[in-house]
Scaffold this active site. Sequence first.
Site, mmCIF file in Angstrom:
data_model
loop_
_atom_site.group_PDB
_atom_site.id
_atom_site.type_symbol
_atom_site.label_atom_id
_atom_site.label_comp_id
_atom_site.label_asym_id
_atom_site.label_seq_id
_atom_site.Cartn_x
_atom_site.Cartn_y
_atom_site.Cartn_z
ATOM 1 N N THR A 157 2.830 -4.246 1.479
ATOM 2 C CA THR A 157 1.864 -3.860 0.441
ATOM 3 C C THR A 157 1.394 -5.130 -0.261
ATOM 4 O OG1 THR A 157 3.760 -3.324 -0.986
ATOM 5 C CG2 THR A 157 2.674 -1.495 0.140
ATOM 6 N N LYS A 184 10.063 -4.798 3.745
ATOM 7 C CA LYS A 184 8.944 -5.109 2.866
ATOM 8 C C LYS A 184 9.410 -5.002 1.421
ATOM 9 C CE LYS A 184 6.484 -2.664 0.805
ATOM 10 N NZ LYS A 184 6.449 -2.154 -0.630
ATOM 11 N N THR A 195 14.017 -1.972 -4.878
ATOM 12 C CA THR A 195 12.774 -1.348 -4.453
ATOM 13 C C THR A 195 12.200 -2.044 -3.245
ATOM 14 O OG1 THR A 195 12.334 -0.841 -6.728
ATOM 15 C CG2 THR A 195 10.505 -0.620 -5.211
ATOM 16 N N GLU A 274 6.244 -10.933 -6.608
ATOM 17 C CA GLU A 274 4.833 -11.045 -6.962
ATOM 18 C C GLU A 274 4.592 -12.166 -7.976
ATOM 19 O OE1 GLU A 274 3.698 -6.377 -6.147
ATOM 20 O OE2 GLU A 274 4.195 -7.024 -8.181
ATOM 21 N N ASN A 398 -0.526 -6.688 -10.462
ATOM 22 C CA ASN A 398 -0.220 -5.299 -10.801
ATOM 23 C C ASN A 398 -1.292 -4.635 -11.657
ATOM 24 O OD1 ASN A 398 2.621 -4.451 -9.792
ATOM 25 N ND2 ASN A 398 2.800 -6.603 -10.359
ATOM 26 N N THR A 403 -6.818 -1.134 -7.055
ATOM 27 C CA THR A 403 -8.172 -1.544 -6.673
ATOM 28 C C THR A 403 -8.158 -2.745 -5.737
ATOM 29 O OG1 THR A 403 -8.286 -2.893 -8.681
ATOM 30 C CG2 THR A 403 -9.205 -0.684 -8.781
#
Length: 403
Positions: A157, A184, A195, A274, A398, A403
Amino acid sequence: MFNIYSLKDGLANVEGFFCDGVNVGMKTNPANAGVSDIDGDVAFIRSDVHCDVSALFTKNKFQAAPLKHYQQYPKDFQTNFLLINAKNANAMTGAKGIEDIEDIMQVLSSKINLHNPLMSSTGVIGYRLNKELICSAFDKFDFHAKNSYKTARAIMTTDSFEKELCFKVVLEDQSTFHIAAVCKGAGMINPAMATMLCFITTDANIPKADMNTLLEEAVNQSFNTISVDGDTSTNDTVMLLANKKSGAYHKEAFKTALDRITKELALQILKDGEGSNKVVAFEVKGAKNDQEAEKASKALSNSLLVKTALFGEDPNWGRIASTIGASEISCDEAKLVIKYDDLLIYSKERPSLDSETESKAFKIMKQDQYKISCDLGLGDGYFLSYGCDLSYEYIKINADYRT
């Protein structure tokens, strides 16, 4: 005696397993890292014989539909097929979410023989699957492919790179087995069945009871020790599939290989956190017991103030001490000792940072990996967890997630 060797091409090495990933239009942005093709968004892993399966799932109370679908099967069931999609978590979709999985598997059964098929999903919460798009993958799949790279890319993702590993284990009698995995994870990472999605395959002749025990032990010291942002998703899954086709097995060797593969993948997730730039180990020792050490260590790996200090490369030990004190464990400021790597940062005798120590601490914090060690001086409790810094990029990723 046994030897473990690292192999390229991940899942492709495991006897009797096949995998592939294709794009059906759910991922529309160009692939990361200079790859010109658009990554896949639907993937599969299948075995040419029925295999045992063991799995651990999220502790989030709102478990996604694929997890509930899995749990409908009887204890100790076998499977031969796992379907995975990105972009849509199929979470908070109620009974209809499970029905959608069953509808998809009904279509798939016309393409290939299925036995208790499984599904796993990752992506945005709260939307039902686009069954038509996902089913369109079935005419694109090569069901006899061994394309671990495409599989690893298809399940990503916000990941910036694919995560795949394989080990070949050679036993004393020269018999061999393989264990491989794709994984992932980059955001919503919390040390509570961290997670992520991880799919492990093996051709080892491992008993089902060992699968359950060894998987839980491996996860507890790997995926359950990492934190990017302290959030736990609805879809966390670690799944071990064993088809036993090698005929070889050695419990200690398998445990060693499984522990390695889960630990290395967990650290890859942190490295890919991230917007993160640093992987930091949080060692708590001298706690009253191991449980209190774990509580304090994970509080440090989750703390937003600690994470922002890591990003700013600010050797502010006050954030470390404050987080430990707030974790509701037994602690005493007169006994606390804090070190960055081997550099003493705080003790009762040296509570203030002089300019020389601060300069040395700053150099440590500029590294992309280091350890913060906290000795509570109260007992033998010990725990080691891992975290990363929190950067401006995390907010950007995030804020724009849908989008």
